[in-house]
Design a protein around this motif. Structure first.
Motif, PDB file in Angstrom:
ATOM      1  N   TYR A 114      -1.521  -0.194  -4.407  1.00 45.66           N
ATOM      2  CA  TYR A 114      -2.723   0.633  -4.264  1.00 45.66           C
ATOM      3  C   TYR A 114      -2.419   1.842  -3.394  1.00 45.66           C
ATOM      4  O   TYR A 114      -1.558   1.806  -2.516  1.00 45.66           O
ATOM      5  N   VAL A 115      -3.130   2.942  -3.700  1.00 43.27           N
ATOM      6  CA  VAL A 115      -2.917   4.213  -3.011  1.00 43.27           C
ATOM      7  C   VAL A 115      -4.154   4.538  -2.197  1.00 43.27           C
ATOM      8  O   VAL A 115      -5.266   4.587  -2.736  1.00 43.27           O
ATOM      9  N   LEU A 116      -3.968   4.766  -0.912  1.00 43.90           N
ATOM     10  CA  LEU A 116      -5.040   5.168  -0.018  1.00 43.90           C
ATOM     11  C   LEU A 116      -4.988   6.690   0.128  1.00 43.90           C
ATOM     12  O   LEU A 116      -4.011   7.245   0.636  1.00 43.90           O
ATOM     13  N   VAL A 117      -6.040   7.350  -0.350  1.00 47.66           N
ATOM     14  CA  VAL A 117      -6.051   8.810  -0.375  1.00 47.66           C
ATOM     15  C   VAL A 117      -7.380   9.313   0.198  1.00 47.66           C
ATOM     16  O   VAL A 117      -8.435   8.699  -0.039  1.00 47.66           O
ATOM     17  N   VAL A 161      -0.846  -2.083 -13.112  1.00 48.92           N
ATOM     18  CA  VAL A 161      -2.191  -1.605 -12.789  1.00 48.92           C
ATOM     19  C   VAL A 161      -2.161  -0.980 -11.398  1.00 48.92           C
ATOM     20  O   VAL A 161      -1.883  -1.668 -10.413  1.00 48.92           O
ATOM     21  N   LEU A 162      -2.406   0.324 -11.330  1.00 44.37           N
ATOM     22  CA  LEU A 162      -2.376   1.061 -10.066  1.00 44.37           C
ATOM     23  C   LEU A 162      -3.800   1.363  -9.620  1.00 44.37           C
ATOM     24  O   LEU A 162      -4.618   1.843 -10.405  1.00 44.37           O
ATOM     25  N   LEU A 163      -4.076   1.081  -8.360  1.00 42.46           N
ATOM     26  CA  LEU A 163      -5.416   1.275  -7.813  1.00 42.46           C
ATOM     27  C   LEU A 163      -5.423   2.485  -6.885  1.00 42.46           C
ATOM     28  O   LEU A 163      -4.479   2.704  -6.127  1.00 42.46           O
ATOM     29  N   PRO A 185       0.811  -1.217   0.000  1.00 45.47           N
ATOM     30  CA  PRO A 185       0.000   0.000   0.000  1.00 45.47           C
ATOM     31  C   PRO A 185       0.848   1.274   0.000  1.00 45.47           C
ATOM     32  O   PRO A 185       2.002   1.278   0.424  1.00 45.47           O
ATOM     33  N   VAL A 186       0.238   2.337  -0.477  1.00 53.31           N
ATOM     34  CA  VAL A 186       0.790   3.686  -0.362  1.00 53.31           C
ATOM     35  C   VAL A 186      -0.218   4.527   0.401  1.00 53.31           C
ATOM     36  O   VAL A 186      -1.399   4.545   0.047  1.00 53.31           O
ATOM     37  N   VAL A 187       0.247   5.202   1.436  1.00 55.55           N
ATOM     38  CA  VAL A 187      -0.616   6.121   2.179  1.00 55.55           C
ATOM     39  C   VAL A 187      -0.218   7.534   1.786  1.00 55.55           C
ATOM     40  O   VAL A 187       0.958   7.919   1.899  1.00 55.55           O
TER      41      VAL A 187
END
Length: 482
Positions: free
Chosen positions: A257-260, A349-351, A224-226
């Motif tokens: 995946y990026v949590l934004v 594939v980036l989410l 994950p990316v925060v």
């Protein structure tokens, strides 16, 4: 280009026996010999860079720059580090001083485990074969390599080149698919290092357990990316999309995946779109800066995940299975139960997953398997530390992606489902070593405290004199207890 020839199954036990016999001969105990072999690993690559670049282009559609950056540079760093540090690494280490035992000269030394098996993956077929090999050689082991059958051109080159550069009795290559690997795993090894996915890792671990063989497992997961809403979205987008698309997303440390925060999703998505057009101004399919997926079955698997997503595809989404092409793809408004969250994608594939706030992002991460890496983009140390202190992962990276694997001196490994053990630098050397403890107890120590241990037993007082005091009892302000 060399053609991959599978090792005859009946030859596999013979290769194992040759490696065992060579190890038991003791030739690998010599530090100068080990250093020579480590140097030869470097020259195997240096002398054959063009052939290996072309092999990786054939196997993965890999741009040459990515091969140099991901594979060659990392191996050259490991060669130099191991070669220059080997005398220090192998020197006996003294135990910390303890007046009760100092006269016995307590120390330990690193000894070879024996015959090591290295099962390498397709996605980094040079670095993830050669770097563990360097660690195993440095520790004094015989080694059998099992490269991936999914990268046939590269694996065929290893089979051709290894005996030309390294000792042909100590170091071997076995090529093949499932039957050959199954046969390999039936044999007794002294250490196994496997890099790949969790499903196969369970098979390897079960086989190792039958012989009580120690393991290093370098696996993967959904990293994950925060995103801190106060961070530089353009910089974050550039580094995240690069990390997601290098090697076409086929790397265990890729951000997935990026949590934004939901009110900032549009701004981040627009930043990624801008970067995408900068990376691929004429479109990714025509670009010579994008790798291909390793096989048609993998491309089809990614297509199925994209076909079933309930998220919104912002750009990309095109898949040509026959050409093993998956376009760099951004999918927004992805939920935790989406098809794209069901497994590691292992593709470009980036989410983007909108969340209410940082606390919801932490809950989202912690409800899932521990990833290999947790990424955060923020210049705020308090924000970084909140993510670091409230998650668990193999590694933690702030304000970049991917490059931690090349940082000298840091251990690289997973935790829980993302693997266990380490394989970079000194930690890699230790993986293939046994720490053998040693003491030499002189006769006169019996006269100074250790004579009480012999029958007939008389008094416990000498033993008590040798024991340390306990710390203060909890709840007491001072004093010690025995």
């Amino acid at each position: 280009m060399a053609t991959l020839v599978y090792t005859p199954i009946e030859d596999i036990p013979k290769i194992h026996a040759r490696a065992r016999e060579a190890f038991e001969s003791g030739k690998a105990k010599s530090i100068p010999f080990r250093k020579e072999q480590i140097a030869q690993v470097g020259y195997l690559l240096k002398d054959n860079e063009d052939r290996l670049r072309e092999a990786l282009r054939q196997d993965l559609g890999r741009p040459h720059l990515e091969t140099d950056f991901l594979d060659f540079s990392a191996v050259y760093i490991d060669v130099a580090k191991a070669y220059n540090s080997l005398t220090k690494w192998t020197a006996p280490k003294k135990a910390e001083f303890d007046f009760r035992f100092w006269a016995m000269g307590p120390k330990y030394r690193h000894e070879a485990k024996g015959v090591a098996l290295i099962i390498a993956p397709f996605n980094g077929p040079v670095v993830m074969t050669m770097s563990p090999l360097i660690g195993a050689i440095a520790a004094g082991n015989a080694v059998v390599l099992k490269p991936s059958e999914q990268t046939p051109a590269t694996s065929a080159l290893f089979a051709e080149l290894l005996p030309k550069y390294l000792d042909a009795e100590l170091y071997h290559v076995i090529n093949g698919g499932v039957p050959e690997t199954t046969k390999v795993l039936e044999l007794q090894w002294d250490h196994i290092l496997y890099t790949g996915n969790g499903r196969i890792a369970r098979v390897v671990a079960a086989a190792a357990a039958k012989n009580l063989t120690p393991l290093t497992l370098e696996l993967g997961g959904k990293n994950p990316v925060v995103l801190d809403p106060k961070s530089d979205f353009k910089l974050a987008a550039k580094r995240i999309l690069w990390g997601r698309c290098i090697n076409s997303g086929q790397a265990c440390v890729c951000p997935e995946y990026v949590l934004v925060p939901e009110e900032h999703q549009d701004a981040f998505v627009n930043a990624v779109k801008d970067v995408y057009h900068e990376f691929y101004p004429d479109g990714p399919e025509k670009s010579d800066s994008l790798s291909r997926i390793v096989g048609e079955s993998h491309a089809q698997r990614i297509k199925n995940l994209l076909d079933n997503t309930k998220g919104k595809i912002v750009f990309g989404g095109e898949v040509d299975v026959a050409k093993k092409y998956v376009a760099p793809t951004l999918v927004r408004d992805v939920s935790g139960d989406d098809s794209l969250m069901s497994e590691e994608i292992f593709g470009p594939v980036l989410l983007v997953i909108p969340v209410k706030d940082t606390d919801e992002a932490l809950r989202f991460i912690n409800r899932r398997d521990h990833p290999l890496v947790v990424y955060v983009f923020s210049q705020n140390k308090a924000f970084q530390n909140k993510i670091l202190n409230n998650t668990k992962s193999g590694s933690f990276v702030a304000n970049d992606t991917m490059i931690i694997v090349g940082v000298a001196g840091l251990p690289m490994g997973g935790v829980g489902p993302s693997g266990y053990g380490y394989y970079t630098g000194f930690d890699m050397f230790e993986q293939f070593s046994h720490k053998r403890a040693c003491i030499d107890s002189p006769s006169w120590v019996d006269m100074f405290g250790f004579g009480f241990r012999y029958p007939p037993y008389k008094s416990i007082a000498p033993l008590n004199a040798l024991l340390p005091s306990l710390p203060p009892r909890p709840g007491k302000k001072s004093g010690t207890q025995r």
